[in-house]
Design an enzyme around this catalytic site. Structure first.
Site, PDB file in Angstrom:
ATOM      1  N   GLY A 210       0.875  -1.268   0.092  1.00 48.10           N
ATOM      2  CA  GLY A 210       0.082  -0.057   0.069  1.00 48.10           C
ATOM      3  C   GLY A 210       0.915   1.155  -0.158  1.00 48.10           C
ATOM      4  O   GLY A 210       2.135   1.210  -0.362  1.00 48.10           O
ATOM      5  N   ASN A 211       0.255   2.269   0.432  1.00 40.53           N
ATOM      6  CA  ASN A 211       1.095   3.617   0.340  1.00 40.53           C
ATOM      7  C   ASN A 211       0.338   4.542   1.515  1.00 40.53           C
ATOM      8  O   ASN A 211      -0.573   4.220   2.431  1.00 40.53           O
ATOM      9  CB  ASN A 211       1.043   4.283  -0.936  1.00 40.53           C
ATOM     10  CG  ASN A 211      -0.537   4.536  -1.356  1.00 40.53           C
ATOM     11  OD1 ASN A 211      -1.161   5.157  -0.861  1.00 40.53           O
ATOM     12  ND2 ASN A 211      -0.701   4.060  -2.637  1.00 40.53           N
ATOM     13  N   HIS A 212       0.709   5.629   1.726  1.00 40.76           N
ATOM     14  CA  HIS A 212       0.468   6.345   2.948  1.00 40.76           C
ATOM     15  C   HIS A 212      -0.690   7.548   2.599  1.00 40.76           C
ATOM     16  O   HIS A 212      -1.020   8.433   3.377  1.00 40.76           O
ATOM     17  CB  HIS A 212       1.780   7.560   3.272  1.00 40.76           C
ATOM     18  CG  HIS A 212       2.780   6.460   4.020  1.00 40.76           C
ATOM     19  ND1 HIS A 212       2.743   5.733   5.099  1.00 40.76           N
ATOM     20  CD2 HIS A 212       4.180   6.388   3.410  1.00 40.76           C
ATOM     21  CE1 HIS A 212       4.088   5.357   5.054  1.00 40.76           C
ATOM     22  NE2 HIS A 212       4.719   5.472   4.250  1.00 40.76           N
ATOM     23  N   ALA A 278      -4.421   7.157  -4.789  1.00 38.59           N
ATOM     24  CA  ALA A 278      -3.083   6.853  -5.010  1.00 38.59           C
ATOM     25  C   ALA A 278      -2.956   5.522  -5.054  1.00 38.59           C
ATOM     26  O   ALA A 278      -2.998   4.520  -4.064  1.00 38.59           O
ATOM     27  CB  ALA A 278      -2.668   7.335  -3.779  1.00 38.59           C
TER      28      ALA A 278
END
Length: 400
Positions: A210-212, A278
């Protein structure tokens, strides 16, 4: 409709003034800030203390107020400029006549004449007074000024007679105001599809790629579009963000494929498509059924490319749809953003750079540049994401 609206409630001297306690409560409950101006005679029908308690603001009746040896001026011009809308309820025959003629002999009338906002008025009087040609003339003249009539209703009157002249019920007044405000919203009738937040691509039952991304920018865009009257479909990845706006349908997904599939279901109805999510670029080729045990010093994952959601959507576009993407860059920002805009078939792209302090994931601020398909770049200063959302939708508006 009324959330965060600044409302001036003008109360005149009629028996229906008692209903303004309920009206004030409904406006406050709807999220509005209410300030009240009363005529002297209105105070004989409803207590200023009650209204001040309900509105959490001092109730004003005079131009001048004296307290503890000091004299202050209730500035009618500032009150008129402060308000997003004004309601005069009840509007007696006397007050209607003065409003129509421009008579200014009390604070309420001075505020009315100073108001720059929409003014609603709800007449209340006995049936013969309501039918009188002078009253009808006053109402018609006020409507010609652009004031908005909330018609009196029929029923039992204070005189004991039955007929037209009762002030509209507080619920009716609030509904009529909401209807009018809704009709003035610039994006009323538009459908907006927005993707937001990260996507989580599972490795095994407990791990993911995943990402932030927090989803804050996408949710801010959804809220702003809904405030402009649009029906918003918000497809969001895993995020703690919440919305209770009735104009937003929030659909929660986890993976990029789920986000694409859900967005495709709503694409045809959309007038505007905003890809603010995102999305993880890659996902594991296979997902382990059980938690992967730590055994070796190194673990290799075979990754495959995820679908490009905004590009996949734009390839299925219908005539008249507007597509906006986002580009988060770290180098040659404008060059890379323009290339993405062209490659993905977009009408515009929002560029932000991780090199700009206060921009990027997680925070409450963002610093963007808006680039359209003609390569025109419009930069903006660092702002709260709610303000950034307004800037973005304003730029879309200019190009629709």
């Amino acid at each position: 409709m009324l959330a965060s609206k600044r409302i001036l409630l003008g109360i005149t001297g009629g028996i229906a003034a008692y209903k303004t306690t309920f009206l004030t409560r409904l406006l406050i409950k709807a999220g509005a800030e209410v300030r009240i101006v009363m005529t002297q005679s209105a105070g004989q029908f409803v207590s200023p203390l009650t209204l001040a308690t309900l509105s959490k603001n001092e109730v004003l009746t005079d131009f001048i107020k004296e307290e503890e040896g000091s004299t202050n001026w209730n500035n009618h011009v500032e009150l008129g400029l402060w308000a997003d809308l004004m309601i005069i309820a009840p509007a007696t025959a006397n007050t209607l006549s003065k409003m129509a003629s421009g008579t200014c002999d009390n604070l309420l009338l001075a505020v009315y004449l100073s108001a720059k906002c929409p003014v609603f008025f709800a007449p209340a009087m006995d049936l013969d007074m309501y039918r009188h040609p002078s009253t009808k003339s006053s109402i018609e003249k006020l409507q010609s000024f652009g004031n908005i009539l909330i018609p009196a209703e029929s029923g039992e009157l204070a005189s004991g007679l039955e007929g037209e002249g009762r002030m509209a019920e507080p619920e009716t007044i609030v509904a009529r105001i909401q209807e009018e405000l809704s009709s003035r919203l610039p994006w009323r009738g538009k459908n907006v599809l927005i993707t937001a937040g990260p996507t989580f691509e599972p490795i095994d039952p407990v791990r993911f790629i995943g990402n932030h991304s927090s989803g804050k920018m996408g949710f801010a865009l959804a809220h702003e579009a809904a405030q402009r009257g649009a029906a918003v479909t918000l497809v969001t990845g895993p995020t703690s963000q919440e919305t209770s706006h009735p104009g937003i349908q929030c659909l929660r997904v986890n993976t990029a494929q789920q986000m694409l599939d859900t967005a495709l279901e709503h694409l045809e109805a959309a007038d505007i498509v905003i890809g603010a999510a995102a999305v993880s670029d890659y996902r594991p080729a296979t997902v382990a059924d059980e938690k992967i045990k730590k055994s070796e010093d190194h673990l290799s994952l075979d990754l495959v490319k995820n679908p490009d959601i905004i590009h996949s959507l734009s390839k299925r576009r219908k005539p008249g749809q507007f597509f906006l993407g986002f580009a988060l860059e770290t180098e040659k920002e404008a060059e890379h953003a323009r290339a993405k805009l062209s490659r993905k078939g977009l009408d515009a792209i929002v560029l932000n750079s991780l090199r700009d302090k206060g921009a990027g994931f997680g925070g409450d601020t963002n610093k963007i540049s808006f680039i359209d398909k003609n390569s025109e770049l419009t930069p903006f200063a660092l702002k709260e994401k709610s303000e950034v959302a307004r800037d973005i939708l304003d730029e879309i508006d200019r190009r629709l």
